[in-house]
Scaffold this motif. Structure first.
Motif, PDB file in Angstrom:
ATOM      1  N   TYR A 143       1.003  -1.227  -0.201  1.00 32.21           N
ATOM      2  CA  TYR A 143       0.144  -0.022  -0.011  1.00 32.21           C
ATOM      3  C   TYR A 143       1.075   1.437   0.031  1.00 32.21           C
ATOM      4  N   GLY A 144       2.068   1.089   0.111  1.00 34.79           N
ATOM      5  CA  GLY A 144       2.960   2.295   0.145  1.00 34.79           C
ATOM      6  C   GLY A 144       3.164   2.936   1.591  1.00 34.79           C
ATOM      7  N   ALA A 145       4.292   3.499   1.857  1.00 35.24           N
ATOM      8  CA  ALA A 145       4.569   4.104   3.271  1.00 35.24           C
ATOM      9  C   ALA A 145       3.472   4.998   3.923  1.00 35.24           C
ATOM     10  N   ASP A 146       3.269   5.997   3.065  1.00 34.88           N
ATOM     11  CA  ASP A 146       2.125   6.931   3.331  1.00 34.88           C
ATOM     12  C   ASP A 146       0.972   6.350   3.236  1.00 34.88           C
ATOM     13  N   GLY A 147       0.400   5.448   2.654  1.00 35.53           N
ATOM     14  CA  GLY A 147      -0.868   4.571   2.701  1.00 35.53           C
ATOM     15  C   GLY A 147      -0.777   4.115   4.071  1.00 35.53           C
ATOM     16  N   LEU A 148       0.065   3.530   4.487  1.00 41.92           N
ATOM     17  CA  LEU A 148       0.107   2.961   5.724  1.00 41.92           C
ATOM     18  C   LEU A 148       0.106   3.899   6.931  1.00 41.92           C
ATOM     19  N   ARG A 149       0.944   4.958   6.686  1.00 41.64           N
ATOM     20  CA  ARG A 149       0.718   6.149   7.952  1.00 41.64           C
ATOM     21  C   ARG A 149      -0.691   6.653   7.920  1.00 41.64           C
ATOM     22  N   PHE A 150      -1.155   7.167   6.690  1.00 40.68           N
ATOM     23  CA  PHE A 150      -2.459   7.610   6.709  1.00 40.68           C
ATOM     24  C   PHE A 150      -3.604   6.608   7.286  1.00 40.68           C
ATOM     25  N   GLY A 151      -3.573   5.497   6.808  1.00 41.19           N
ATOM     26  CA  GLY A 151      -4.638   4.313   7.285  1.00 41.19           C
ATOM     27  C   GLY A 151      -4.604   4.287   8.901  1.00 41.19           C
TER      28      GLY A 151
ATOM     29  N   GLN B  18      -8.545   0.225   5.934  1.00 40.18           N
ATOM     30  CA  GLN B  18      -8.255   1.551   6.313  1.00 40.18           C
ATOM     31  C   GLN B  18      -6.900   1.729   5.489  1.00 40.18           C
ATOM     32  N   ILE B  19      -5.983   0.783   5.543  1.00 39.21           N
ATOM     33  CA  ILE B  19      -4.501   1.079   4.929  1.00 39.21           C
ATOM     34  C   ILE B  19      -4.874   1.050   3.305  1.00 39.21           C
ATOM     35  N   GLU B  20      -5.765   0.260   2.826  1.00 41.17           N
ATOM     36  CA  GLU B  20      -5.914   0.343   1.419  1.00 41.17           C
ATOM     37  C   GLU B  20      -6.669   1.795   0.981  1.00 41.17           C
ATOM     38  N   GLU B  21      -7.507   2.315   2.077  1.00 42.92           N
ATOM     39  CA  GLU B  21      -7.993   3.469   2.006  1.00 42.92           C
ATOM     40  C   GLU B  21      -6.885   4.572   1.885  1.00 42.92           C
ATOM     41  N   GLY B  22      -6.033   4.635   2.640  1.00 40.65           N
ATOM     42  CA  GLY B  22      -4.714   5.424   2.737  1.00 40.65           C
ATOM     43  C   GLY B  22      -4.204   5.514   1.234  1.00 40.65           C
TER      44      GLY B  22
ATOM     45  N   TYR C  86      -3.441  16.187  20.631  1.00 35.93           N
ATOM     46  CA  TYR C  86      -3.220  14.952  20.342  1.00 35.93           C
ATOM     47  C   TYR C  86      -4.010  14.202  19.524  1.00 35.93           C
ATOM     48  N   GLU C  87      -4.994  14.551  19.075  1.00 35.55           N
ATOM     49  CA  GLU C  87      -6.186  13.629  18.503  1.00 35.55           C
ATOM     50  C   GLU C  87      -5.581  13.643  17.070  1.00 35.55           C
ATOM     51  N   PHE C  88      -4.808  12.795  16.681  1.00 31.99           N
ATOM     52  CA  PHE C  88      -4.320  12.442  15.513  1.00 31.99           C
ATOM     53  C   PHE C  88      -5.170  11.880  14.446  1.00 31.99           C
ATOM     54  N   ASN C  89      -6.314  11.157  15.146  1.00 33.35           N
ATOM     55  CA  ASN C  89      -7.290  10.690  13.986  1.00 33.35           C
ATOM     56  C   ASN C  89      -8.255  11.640  13.548  1.00 33.35           C
ATOM     57  N   THR C  90      -8.471  12.707  14.584  1.00 35.50           N
ATOM     58  CA  THR C  90      -9.218  13.731  14.019  1.00 35.50           C
ATOM     59  C   THR C  90      -8.557  14.651  13.078  1.00 35.50           C
ATOM     60  N   TYR C  91      -7.455  14.843  13.255  1.00 38.47           N
ATOM     61  CA  TYR C  91      -6.545  15.518  12.280  1.00 38.47           C
ATOM     62  C   TYR C  91      -6.715  14.853  10.797  1.00 38.47           C
ATOM     63  N   THR C  92      -6.429  13.639  11.107  1.00 35.47           N
ATOM     64  CA  THR C  92      -6.216  12.939   9.693  1.00 35.47           C
ATOM     65  C   THR C  92      -7.775  12.925   8.963  1.00 35.47           C
ATOM     66  N   GLN C  93      -8.588  12.663   9.790  1.00 38.24           N
ATOM     67  CA  GLN C  93      -9.918  12.708   9.155  1.00 38.24           C
ATOM     68  C   GLN C  93     -10.477  14.017   8.571  1.00 38.24           C
ATOM     69  N   SER C  94      -9.905  15.102   9.183  1.00 39.35           N
ATOM     70  CA  SER C  94     -10.166  16.149   8.694  1.00 39.35           C
ATOM     71  C   SER C  94      -9.739  16.835   7.392  1.00 39.35           C
TER      72      SER C  94
ATOM     73  N   ALA D 191       1.744  17.176   5.276  1.00 36.72           N
ATOM     74  CA  ALA D 191       3.100  16.668   5.295  1.00 36.72           C
ATOM     75  C   ALA D 191       3.603  15.790   6.491  1.00 36.72           C
ATOM     76  N   PRO D 192       2.991  16.219   7.759  1.00 29.00           N
ATOM     77  CA  PRO D 192       3.360  15.230   8.935  1.00 29.00           C
ATOM     78  C   PRO D 192       2.752  13.790   8.676  1.00 29.00           C
ATOM     79  N   ILE D 193       1.648  13.640   8.096  1.00 31.11           N
ATOM     80  CA  ILE D 193       1.198  12.346   7.851  1.00 31.11           C
ATOM     81  C   ILE D 193       1.484  11.487   6.664  1.00 31.11           C
ATOM     82  N   MET D 194       1.580  12.310   5.769  1.00 27.55           N
ATOM     83  CA  MET D 194       2.126  11.710   4.493  1.00 27.55           C
ATOM     84  C   MET D 194       3.325  12.409   3.740  1.00 27.55           C
TER      85      MET D 194
END
Length: 225
Positions: A17-25, A42-46, A99-107, A156-159
């Motif tokens: 899935y790629g490194a960024d796909g894994l991080r994002f997922g 979710q990793i596939e979604e990334g 420190y709500e990184f899931n909220t950050y990612t979903q936004s 950039a911090p996430i992907m």
């Protein structure tokens, strides 16, 4: 669990899935203070999201250079997406502070997929066709470049890998003394819609919402009949 031997190998996931796909997922399914229930979908979604980013950037690169008009003639949809980008800055900052990184990612996901690609890009494609008004085309390209420049910095911090690649490919590094994204300051949200009052912005957002709702109803009628 390592002891049970049932944890996924991250290198296998990166290869698939790629490194960024894994991080994002992973960050999308990482609620604060609790265990993560791993879901490979979710990793596939990334990975799919990375493809969406690439395709949107490629669409911009196909349009050529923007004009040099210092005062672009914004329409309601331009103002609407820039206002939503400004709101994204705020929501990301709040999520980081808690420190709500899931909220950050979903936004980040919701803004790019739903607001930018599904609504804004579909609304402005005619602005970029051959024979379109030059001033409107310039305003649209200016808006696209502004959104992508701010968005890649927030992403950039996430992907970091795809964000850096697209930062270079879209020419943002060249316009920033060759600086890579990782060493560039975060663009200021205060620069967005500077000089425009809240009443004007609210009217534009209401008009853009009405336009999007009308287009959606027309599509539904077309599908139904």
């Amino acid at each position: 669990s390592k002891s049970l031997g049932n944890s996924p190998d991250p290198l296998d996931l990166i290869a698939k899935y790629g490194a960024d796909g894994l991080r994002f997922g992973l960050m999308r399914i990482a609620p604060t203070g609790t265990d993560v229930k791993f879901d490979e979908k979710q990793i596939e979604e990334g990975k799919n999201f990375a493809n969406k980013l690439y395709n949107a950037a490629r669409f911009r690169m196909m349009q050529g250079e923007a004009g040099t008009d210092p005062a672009p003639r914004f329409t309601a949809v331009h103002i609407d997406i820039l206002a939503k980008l400004k709101e994204l800055h705020t929501s990301v900052a709040e999520a980081f502070a808690k420190y709500e990184f899931n909220t950050y990612t979903q936004s980040l996901y919701s803004f790019f997929w739903n607001e930018y690609c599904s609504l804004f890009l579909e609304a402005v494609k005619n602005d970029l066709r051959d024979g379109a008004d030059a001033a409107v085309r310039n305003a649209t390209l200016y808006t696209i470049d502004t959104v992508l420049r701010h968005y890649l910095a927030l992403l950039a911090p996430i992907m970091p890998h795809i964000a850096e690649e697209l930062w270079q490919s879209l020419g943002f590094a060249a316009r920033n003394d060759g600086k890579p994204l990782m060493s560039s300051p975060l663009p200021s949200a205060d620069s967005l819609l500077a000089g425009m009052d809240d009443t004007e912005i609210s009217k534009a957002k209401a008009l853009a919402t009405a336009l999007y709702e009308t287009a959606n109803r027309a599509r539904n009628l077309k599908a139904e009949y």
